[in-house]
Design an enzyme around this catalytic site. Structure first.
Site, PDB file in Angstrom:
ATOM      1  N   ARG D 282       0.858  -1.188   0.000  1.00 29.81           N
ATOM      2  CA  ARG D 282       0.000   0.000   0.000  1.00 29.81           C
ATOM      3  C   ARG D 282       0.889   1.231   0.000  1.00 29.81           C
ATOM      4  NH1 ARG D 282      -2.274   0.883   5.451  1.00 29.81           N
ATOM      5  NH2 ARG D 282      -0.844   2.623   5.406  1.00 29.81           N
ATOM      6  N   HIS D 286      -3.198   4.826   4.579  1.00 28.36           N
ATOM      7  CA  HIS D 286      -4.374   3.964   4.643  1.00 28.36           C
ATOM      8  C   HIS D 286      -5.574   4.668   4.023  1.00 28.36           C
ATOM      9  CE1 HIS D 286      -7.587   1.404   5.855  1.00 28.36           C
ATOM     10  NE2 HIS D 286      -8.146   2.412   6.494  1.00 28.36           N
ATOM     11  N   TYR D 295       4.199   5.119  11.471  1.00 24.49           N
ATOM     12  CA  TYR D 295       4.443   3.680  11.629  1.00 24.49           C
ATOM     13  C   TYR D 295       5.303   3.040  10.551  1.00 24.49           C
ATOM     14  CZ  TYR D 295       0.271   3.578   8.598  1.00 24.49           C
ATOM     15  OH  TYR D 295      -0.628   3.775   7.586  1.00 24.49           O
TER      16      TYR D 295
END
Ligand SMILES: Cc1ncc(C[n+]2csc(CCOP(=O)(O)OP(=O)(O)O)c2C)c(N)n1
Ligand SMILES: Cc1ncc(C[n+]2csc(CCOP(=O)(O)OP(=O)(O)O)c2C)c(N)n1
Ligand SMILES: [Mg+2]
Ligand SMILES: [Mg+2]
Lengths: 395, 325, 325, 395
Positions: D282, D286, D295
């Site tokens: 990805r 998100h 993160y």
């Protein structure tokens, strides 16, 4: 922050090759053959005579308890019963490999584990007669045993719910630094529940010292295993979760014992789950509410009767010279009368007083439940004949 | 007309539904060859083949998820959940999927053909995992219909009504009546429309309202009251969602008193919605507060089942209190 | 005393809980290193280590199942469900396990140490999957406690109260207040006991009752009414289960009128239980029917969110109708 | 009644050997390397120039839509967006292998499949602006597309729910005798849900013609794959269910296409499910509510940018002579203006009239919702300024 690479060391292929079912063909550990003879190249587990006999006794006791209670249900003395018959090795063989500090979370067909832990006939009976001596206070249907002192979690009917709970319990044991783990029993039917998936995956990811023991006994009530799953049993799933896995002959107490000893060692030393699939057969009806003649043949049952785990274990014990036929007969006689005696006593004990009806919903009884209890007690006083089991105490 | 018990009536309704519409498909745990643990689906697999009546793996969330997809595709699934107590793993599929499917797609897709059948209720020594009455949970889910029959005649007609209704329906079967309730059930095909209550006894002094197995309980209380010269109007609500508030309000405007009886715990049971609505709609007509005779706010007990139940004696006493208010 | 928003207050409560009791363990989806999608668990992993604050796989039923086992073992789990809308896969673990654990074992085992935190409610353009107010479902589950704070001060005190309460608690956080609500929050450790409502404004003409983010809505309606010379008593219910019926009844016996406001759909919303109970307990004191201003019986809409909401204008109008009844 | 033997042909072993993780090491199908060159021993799928360009266009369109809408969200024009960036090959490559009659059930990051099916810019925009031209009637957050005519099931936010639904849908297709199947997309995070377990197992047991396509993109919001599962990805689970399985390089459109063509063939001819695990990354946040810098490292992102599926596909197309740089530039320019135009138009369209608020809850509006609607409309009339979007129509 590490640079993560979820591809890890994935190998490449340039061929469109779909993996077919049957890639896996997980073998089954067997130490005793169907006649109770050691397979030539099998290694007996380290098992003292004392412990072997304790296992044997627990298996026999379980069989006799089941016989007695199925009969008691037919006589209308209890409302419901559920027998372990045919699966005693899977249950007792694994329970025997545990430490008493290990928590047992069972499905409902694992009374043998409780027997092995020392649950008494009186305790069984008090639960099944829902009387006031039952530690569950008569709140659950027969066979929903639970005993804190024996580290045996109270059984709950909804299937599969104990699986993620076992992961959590084991996580807590690890956090508390205990030298103990959790064993979680379930059927191959329950393994279809979403909770199974959640429990195994969480245990694997969160490194929980838990043994998952699936009794694959071929049926979930009337549903045969082939309508329950299409893979190579339940064992093949363990691998998908990255969980160490072993399949054993669930009718072979020595194989189950050996596998569980090893599983326990690994689970504790690595802080990781292990899955055991015990291949067995439910010789009993699903429960006293069930009639298996509607979905399986006598012939099939007969075939499995030949693999009876108790007969097999007995042969081995006889061969070892650890058991004599007289001992078996004496033990059987003694247990039979003990069970009957306990049954007769428990039957006479009253149920809990009505005051109890609102207890243990919360840690203490909140205002609205106090209100409801008072109204109920007043009502019972008004109609004592309509509530004979609880009216006496309030008169 | 043959006398049937409630299970036989349901079985007959399923046969009728499957015969008249080849898109009807019946499935759930043990419903196939075995015919279900209560035998409500007996012989269906034999008659209609394994493709249209089959066992599923043991997963309620899967059963309803599968059923939602099948309904969206245009088939007419009738899914069985073996016990109402075991419907909760499917709660997400019902709340977030079944009930919102049509709304969220602007009517492009829906689960309107779905019917979920499940036995509910106590009185069978089943303890808290074989006795729950979960209707209140489902009454708070817009998009769903909830129906409860009181006897075999109603069961057949309402089940056919539910299967043919263009909305997803939860059909709750009072399991303590499965074999206990017997009445004449016409052989022919008939459907009772959903959403309508039924006044099963006319009266003037007080309205007694119940559904499912509790209808017979309030009926008994009405009989006891009759001996005191009290005239009770007895209503079977039949549909919990949407419910027939007008029928109940009409009755209460006549009698001035309403007593609701249900087995589920009183707090936030469906009785609360009825009481809330009726006290508002009939405020000026009420001669006493709307009163509920219900289960206690505890899990359903085993040893104390008799004491727990909102039986005819509790109902009768509450009824007298209401009349003397 | 520092001014904190609701998220900061929750974060502080978690730090206090973890500091004062090493058995407290915090987990859920994304709560670890990242600190949760709303950042309620920020820095906990850093401060207390990965064993005590960690990410779980994406499975709500697993999270609560795991939490139930952990609680039964004696740890003190604080599990986060990322959105209240996603708590339903865990419904079975909550209804059948969490809530019945103590009862079914005769008090031998329990999930009493468990707290489930989850954001709920609308007003954030989230549509029906990021806006639901599910409290009514949980109010029908004996054995569970349900708590909703209205501001940061309450949030810290009630969350510490919940974590230390000897019963499983569902702690619903009004997410539209997460950053919007700011007030002084004491640095020190304090816990507000569960089960007690709070009268936050005394009044004589009518009682307005709400919880969570709707408290500020009824407060605004009370302010509007004040301009008409109407004196409103405003109550924050705080605990949904068990709820403080006595506090509400006392108020209604004084004012004679009760208006309940909640965001969830009206039918079988928790307002129905309150109305049912209060009309019974206060029958002779009521000058008008207990009235509910609530969400519509539809999934929570997106484009029509403003219209859907039980806002201060709807509340004010209902209040006037009640006064003129 | 057959005599069932759930042990089937289980092999025996007499050695306590626990199967360790890593037994499986499922390779990944790759046809194009990271530079877009064919692997020497790889076989190109049968793909016409026309279809290849259609795929390429859909991938480029998707990328541009994502860029434009992320910007639109930053500008406050829409409330939320969720990009497919980096995963276009996994989505478009699989969608291209389907028939238009196949039902697509997606998670939320599969807008590329809709693009490939012909969803227009106007349709995308109407959904994202929740206006009255949106077929979902403005009821769902942006990106929750659905289109009956295109056989694209309306997206729902709760993760995993579409997995058992896809099994059911496919079962219905089979029952109706359709020559069509269902494809079901989901992330490796969603695969932790109980619904995944239920869906795969039911599809396998009930012989449903469904393709399960897992986009294993390394993250579920902030949670990296290694905190999501401990096994060999999602593919290893398929084997546990007895489901035919293949792992592919999800950034390689040709590999994904080939695998899906094969999967479709098998699923339809055998009436059985197939699981495809597409390994991808990805590249986007998100969603627009997320900031991945909390993160993961820029470095990690950079590494994956080098594996960009669009660049790779482009190289292959250029090498084949099916594409020119001018064509790409023209296409890009055209799409950009088309998207912008559609955005501007959709933005101006009003939301649905207030009457609609109670529609589609049931097939027709029941009494209580009629009541509620009437009260609401009356209220809006009283306070028109407070409800500016809906008051006008009622004045
Ligand atoms: C959630 C749930 N669904 C359904 C049931 C009803 N039920 C009780 S036992 C059973 C079959 C269980 O089979 P399995 O797990 O294989 O265990 P076995 O009886 O073979 O030991 C079913 C369906 C239940 N108790 N819980
Ligand atoms: C049942 C449920 N739980 C939680 C969420 C919140 N949520 C939305 S997306 C997401 C991560 C999904 O990850 P994955 O399935 O890997 O898909 P990806 O975003 O990587 O494409 C989460 C936790 C949700 N939508 N539904
Ligand atoms: Mg079984
Ligand atoms: Mg992902």
């Amino acid at each position: 922050m590490n640079d993560r690479n979820h591809l890890g060391n994935v190998a490449l292929t340039h061929d469109v090759r779909i993996i077919e079912n049957g890639l896996l063909d997980i073998p089954m550990l067997a130490i005793l053959d169907h006649e109770g003879q050691l397979y030539p190249d099998a290694i007996e587990p380290e098992l003292s005579k004392e412990q072997a006999l304790k296992m044997y006794h627990a298996m026999v006791y379980t069989r006799m308890l089941d016989e007695r209670m199925v009969a008691a249900q037919r006589q209308g003395r209890i409302s419901f019963y559920l027998a372990c018959t045919g699966e005693e090795a899977a249950v007792v063989g694994s329970a025997a490999a545990l430490s008493d500090n290990d928590m047992i979370m069972s499905q409902y067909r694992e009374q043998g584990a409780l027997v092995y832990r020392g649950y008494t006939s009186a305790q069984f009976m008090n639960q099944m007669f829902s009387n006031r001596l039952d530690p569950n206070k008569g709140r659950q249907m027969p066979i929903h045993y639970g005993d804190k002192a024996l580290n045996f979690m109270t059984i709950s009917s909804p299937l599969g719910t104990q699986i993620p709970q076992a992961a959590g319990y084991a996580y807590g044991q690890k956090l508390a630094g205990q030298e103990a783990l959790t064993i979680c029993y379930f059927g191959e039917g329950a393994a279809s529940e979403g909770d199974f998936h959640a429990g195994l995956n969480m245990a694997a990811v969160l490194n929980c010292p838990v043994i998952f023991l699936c009794r694959n006994n071929g049926y979930a009530i009337s549903t045969p295993a082939e309508e329950q799953f299409a893979g190579d049993g339940i064992a093949s799933r363990g691998i998908g979760y990255g969980v160490r896995t072993i399949r054993v002959d669930g009718n072979d107490p020595l194989a189950v014992f050996s596998a569980t000893v090893k599983a326990r060692e690994l689970a504790l030393s690595l802080s990781q789950p292990v899955l055991i699939e015990a291949m067995t057969y439910r010789l009993a009806a699903h429960s006293t509410s069930d009639d298996p003649s509607g979905y399986r043949s006598k012939n099939e049952e007969e075939k499995w009767r030949l693999k009876d785990p108790i007969a097999r274990f007995k042969t081995w014990l006889l061969n070892k010279g650890w058991l004599s036929n007289t001992h078996t007969d004496d033990y059987t006689k003694q247990v039979r009368s003990e069970i009957l005696q306990a049954l007769k006593e428990a039957e006479k004990v009253a149920i809990n007083p009505i005051d109890d009806i609102v207890e243990d919903v919360y840690d203490s009884v909140p205002w609205h439940l106090q209100e409801q209890r008072e109204a109920l007690i007043a009502h019972i006083k008004q109609y004592p004949k309509r509530y004979p089991k609880t009216a006496g105490e309030n008169n | 007309m043959a006398k049937l018990n409630l299970l036989q009536a349901i079985n007959q309704a399923l046969i009728t539904a499957m015969t008249t519409n080849e898109k009807v498909v019946v499935f759930g745990e043990d419903v196939g060859h075995f015919g279900g643990v209560f035998r409500a689906t007996s012989h269906l697999q034999e008659k209609f083949g394994k493709a249209r009546c089959f066992n599923t793996p043991l997963t309620e969330q899967g059963i309803i998820g599968f059923a939602n997809g099948l309904a969206a595709q245009g088939s007419v699934p009738v899914a069985e959940i073996q016990f109402g107590d075991y419907i909760f793993p499917a709660f997400d599929q019902i709340v977030n999927e079944t009930a919102k499917f049509r709304y969220r797609s602007g009517g492009q897709f829906s689960c309107g053909t779905l019917t979920i059948r499940t036995p509910y209720g106590g009185g069978i020594a089943g303890g808290h995992y074989h006795s729950q009455s979960p209707e209140a949970f489902f009454s708070h889910i817009p998009g769903l219909k909830v129906v409860v029959p009181r006897d075999p005649y109603q069961a057949k007609g309402l089940l056919l009504g539910a299967i043919r209704d263009a909305n997803p329906v939860l059909f709750l079967e009072p399991k303590r009546l499965y074999r206990a309730s017997v009445c004449e059930v016409p052989e022919e095909d008939y459907a009772i429309p959903l959403g309508k209550a039924e006044v099963i006894q006319q009266g003037t002094d007080i309205t007694l309202l119940a559904w499912g197995a509790q209808v017979e309980i309030v009926q008994r209380a009405a009989d006891m009251a009759l001996e005191d010269g009290v005239s009770c109007e007895v209503i079977d609500l039949r549909s919990i969602l949407p419910w027939d508030a007008q029928c109940v309000a009409d009755s209460v405007m006549k009698t001035g008193r309403l007593l609701i009886n249900h087995e589920a715990p009183i707090t936030s049971g469906f009785g609360s919605e009825i009481a809330a609505r009726i006290q508002e709609q009939c405020f000026l007509y009420l001669e006493a507060p709307v009163t509920r005779v219900c289960g206690l706010d505890t899990p359903y007990p085993l040893a104390h089942e008799k004491e727990y139940m909102p039986d005819e004696f509790k109902t009768y006493e509450a009824l007298k209190r209401l009349l003397n208010y």
